[in-house]
Design a protein around this motif. Sequence first.
Motif, PDB file in Angstrom:
ATOM      1  N   ARG A 155     -10.543  -4.113  -3.889  1.00 17.87           N
ATOM      2  CA  ARG A 155      -9.327  -3.894  -4.671  1.00 17.87           C
ATOM      3  C   ARG A 155      -9.557  -2.742  -5.646  1.00 17.87           C
ATOM      4  O   ARG A 155     -10.697  -2.453  -6.014  1.00 17.87           O
TER       5      ARG A 155
ATOM      6  N   TYR B  54      -0.961  -1.148  -0.818  1.00 23.01           N
ATOM      7  CA  TYR B  54      -1.104  -2.575  -1.162  1.00 23.01           C
ATOM      8  C   TYR B  54      -0.136  -3.442  -0.367  1.00 23.01           C
ATOM      9  O   TYR B  54      -0.495  -4.532   0.113  1.00 23.01           O
TER      10      TYR B  54
ATOM     11  N   LEU C 121       5.076  -7.373  -2.856  1.00 22.29           N
ATOM     12  CA  LEU C 121       4.222  -7.582  -4.023  1.00 22.29           C
ATOM     13  C   LEU C 121       4.993  -8.088  -5.240  1.00 22.29           C
ATOM     14  O   LEU C 121       6.169  -7.764  -5.426  1.00 22.29           O
TER      15      LEU C 121
ATOM     16  N   VAL D 243       4.952  -7.241  -9.042  1.00 26.83           N
ATOM     17  CA  VAL D 243       4.472  -6.120  -9.843  1.00 26.83           C
ATOM     18  C   VAL D 243       4.902  -6.323 -11.292  1.00 26.83           C
ATOM     19  O   VAL D 243       6.078  -6.597 -11.567  1.00 26.83           O
TER      20      VAL D 243
ATOM     21  N   TYR E  47       0.223  -7.171  -9.029  1.00 23.30           N
ATOM     22  CA  TYR E  47      -0.283  -5.815  -9.234  1.00 23.30           C
ATOM     23  C   TYR E  47       0.242  -5.349 -10.590  1.00 23.30           C
ATOM     24  O   TYR E  47       1.438  -5.481 -10.884  1.00 23.30           O
TER      25      TYR E  47
ATOM     26  N   GLY F 275      -4.813  -5.795  -8.259  1.00 27.31           N
ATOM     27  CA  GLY F 275      -4.946  -4.348  -8.377  1.00 27.31           C
ATOM     28  C   GLY F 275      -4.224  -3.862  -9.615  1.00 27.31           C
ATOM     29  O   GLY F 275      -3.414  -4.585 -10.198  1.00 27.31           O
TER      30      GLY F 275
END
Length: 265
Positions: free
Chosen positions: A83, A101, A108, A110, A188, A230
């Motif tokens: 990552r 990603y 994701l 985020v 993320y 990440g």
Amino acid sequence: MISIVGIPFDESSSFLPGCRLAPAAIREAFRSPSSNTFAEDETQLDDHPLIKDDGDMRLDGNAGAAREVIESTISLLLEHERRSLALGGDHSITYPILRAYAAKFGKLNVMQLDAHPDLYDELDGDRFSHACPFARALEDGLIARLVQVGIRTMNAHQREQVTRFGTEVIPMNEWSADTHIKFNGPVYLSLDLDVLDPAFAPGISHYEPGGMSTRQVIDLIQSLNAPLIGADIVELNPTRDVQQMTAMVAAKLMKEILAAMLRSE
């Protein structure tokens, strides 16, 4: 495994150049003898067996080619179960990172810490400006849930974009220590340093008073209730910094992000 990777790119900045110099400035601050390399949870980050600094990507001045290199580099790291914590660079770097990603993890969650929504459809004729990365990512279906924290520059166009994409916005004037953000899956984190009030981070291109304190951002990172898969730290401009003050802030936040990512291993 976590890879620290520098992305020295500012060709998509709309106001001032200089963010390309940030990765080196953050690393220098991280190593500064004025502090140490421990996170606040007492994790020693220097020479940690699960952290590797992979240096800087090699990018030329072609923005399109740079995006391809960023996406392919992050994709390769993820293929090897590494990552990334990316050190930008302007905020345009987040879009190709999210492409990599999402290819690995699917849509994701985020969390974006920022003074600006960065949802412009285009800015100055550039659809890949640092003011547009989340519009592009949402259009591409990369994001299941986007939570934007610290926003204080909302305008009519970006409000329309918020409605269009269903973005969750917590503007700075509604933020408090009692605000809790819960995620139902991995997250993320995209951290634009201008989420901070310029008093805490003078080394940025876009001064927007009324932002968070360094302590508030640290507390937010430490209180994340989901795995951190990440992150990126963007928009440090060393040409405007004062006595490496903002670089030291970025290095401090880097430590706390790394510690949070390690807790997610």
